[in-house]
Design an enzyme around this catalytic site. Sequence first.
Site, mmCIF file in Angstrom:
data_model
loop_
_atom_site.group_PDB
_atom_site.id
_atom_site.type_symbol
_atom_site.label_atom_id
_atom_site.label_comp_id
_atom_site.label_asym_id
_atom_site.label_seq_id
_atom_site.Cartn_x
_atom_site.Cartn_y
_atom_site.Cartn_z
ATOM 1 N N ARG A 16 0.821 -1.214 0.000
ATOM 2 C CA ARG A 16 0.000 0.000 0.000
ATOM 3 C C ARG A 16 0.847 1.252 0.000
ATOM 4 N NH1 ARG A 16 -0.199 4.528 2.999
ATOM 5 N NH2 ARG A 16 0.033 3.281 4.895
ATOM 6 N N HIS A 218 4.069 3.872 13.907
ATOM 7 C CA HIS A 218 4.293 3.924 12.454
ATOM 8 C C HIS A 218 5.436 4.924 12.264
ATOM 9 C CE1 HIS A 218 2.736 4.007 8.174
ATOM 10 N NE2 HIS A 218 3.417 5.139 8.192
ATOM 11 N N CYS A 251 5.476 9.207 2.163
ATOM 12 C CA CYS A 251 4.252 9.985 2.024
ATOM 13 C C CYS A 251 4.377 10.944 0.840
ATOM 14 C CB CYS A 251 3.985 10.773 3.309
ATOM 15 S SG CYS A 251 2.521 11.818 3.202
ATOM 16 N N ASN A 262 8.659 4.343 5.615
ATOM 17 C CA ASN A 262 8.615 3.583 6.859
ATOM 18 C C ASN A 262 9.894 2.770 7.075
ATOM 19 O OD1 ASN A 262 7.421 2.405 9.161
ATOM 20 N ND2 ASN A 262 5.429 2.347 8.149
#
Length: 325
Positions: A16, A218, A251, A262
């Site tokens: 994702r 996260h 992002c 991440n």
Amino acid sequence: MTDTPTFVHIREEGPREGFQIEPGPIATADKIALIDALSDTGLTHLQTVSFVNPKAVPGWADAEAVVAGMKTKPSVDYTALWFSESGLQRALAFRDKLHVAGALIVCASETFSKVNLNRSMAEHMAVMRQQAAALKANGVPVQRVGVMAAFGCNYAGDVAVRQVLAAASDALALAEEVGETVTEITLADSMGWCTPARTEALVGAVRSAWPGLNLILHLHDTRGMGVASAHAALKMGVDRFDSTVAGLGGCPFAGRPGATGNIATEELVLLCQEMGIETGVDLEALIEVGRMAERLVGHPLPSTLLRAGSFSACRERAHTAALAA
């Protein structure tokens, strides 16, 4: 003395988060292949796709095709991300394959809310109120609250702990308003501001405010502090983390084009192994999936473990060489 957990639950978000930012195009079949490969590593939670506006995130214009094509295993929870009622309805169409879990996602930075979601925090809360009602109407319980930009913001600078607590309080109050019981809270480092000291302060404050909630971190590794921050959190007993295979992603609205996202799942697994913490993940298999991800996107990914290899593999080679000597 520490409160280090004995087992860590890893929520893999590589597909994702990775394919939302890759310039691509990445073939639908390749996205499916990566998800299927991750399913065979021992991971039990995979966030697969984003049901979002393809004009804003063109990398997930094929979300339906990916979910339709992926093979699911009973031991794995497959989830998706959405920010609107239309996204929820797209996810519900695949309830036979996806674990559709309700969450209220808020932001601790007004500026990032406007950049990322194109709405103020107040406007977003109104949307979340609508989403909570839609979740309830569709029989999807709200079990989690998430706070974006919880560690800092590339647009507004430092984000104070009180801002994070206020945003989380608003979301928790909304869940209570609609009669839902939240059990988890995610603190999302959307733009790579985490440090061990910030992590310790924020984890401590959130735990003091809501000791009964399970905490998920996260952490983005944009400034190289992700794994160090995870280590600090592990020593405080945090046992739930989001991560992405090979460090895929980032992002697209963070204001730093090309910045890493991440923490790499295989590096988190290695850290846990060296601390004597179980994850249920086959590290060698995961490293191979990370290398597969690099081939699919066509460029090097942030994980240094893909090139260095695991300690176990090095120890095994050293042992074999010693026996042969």
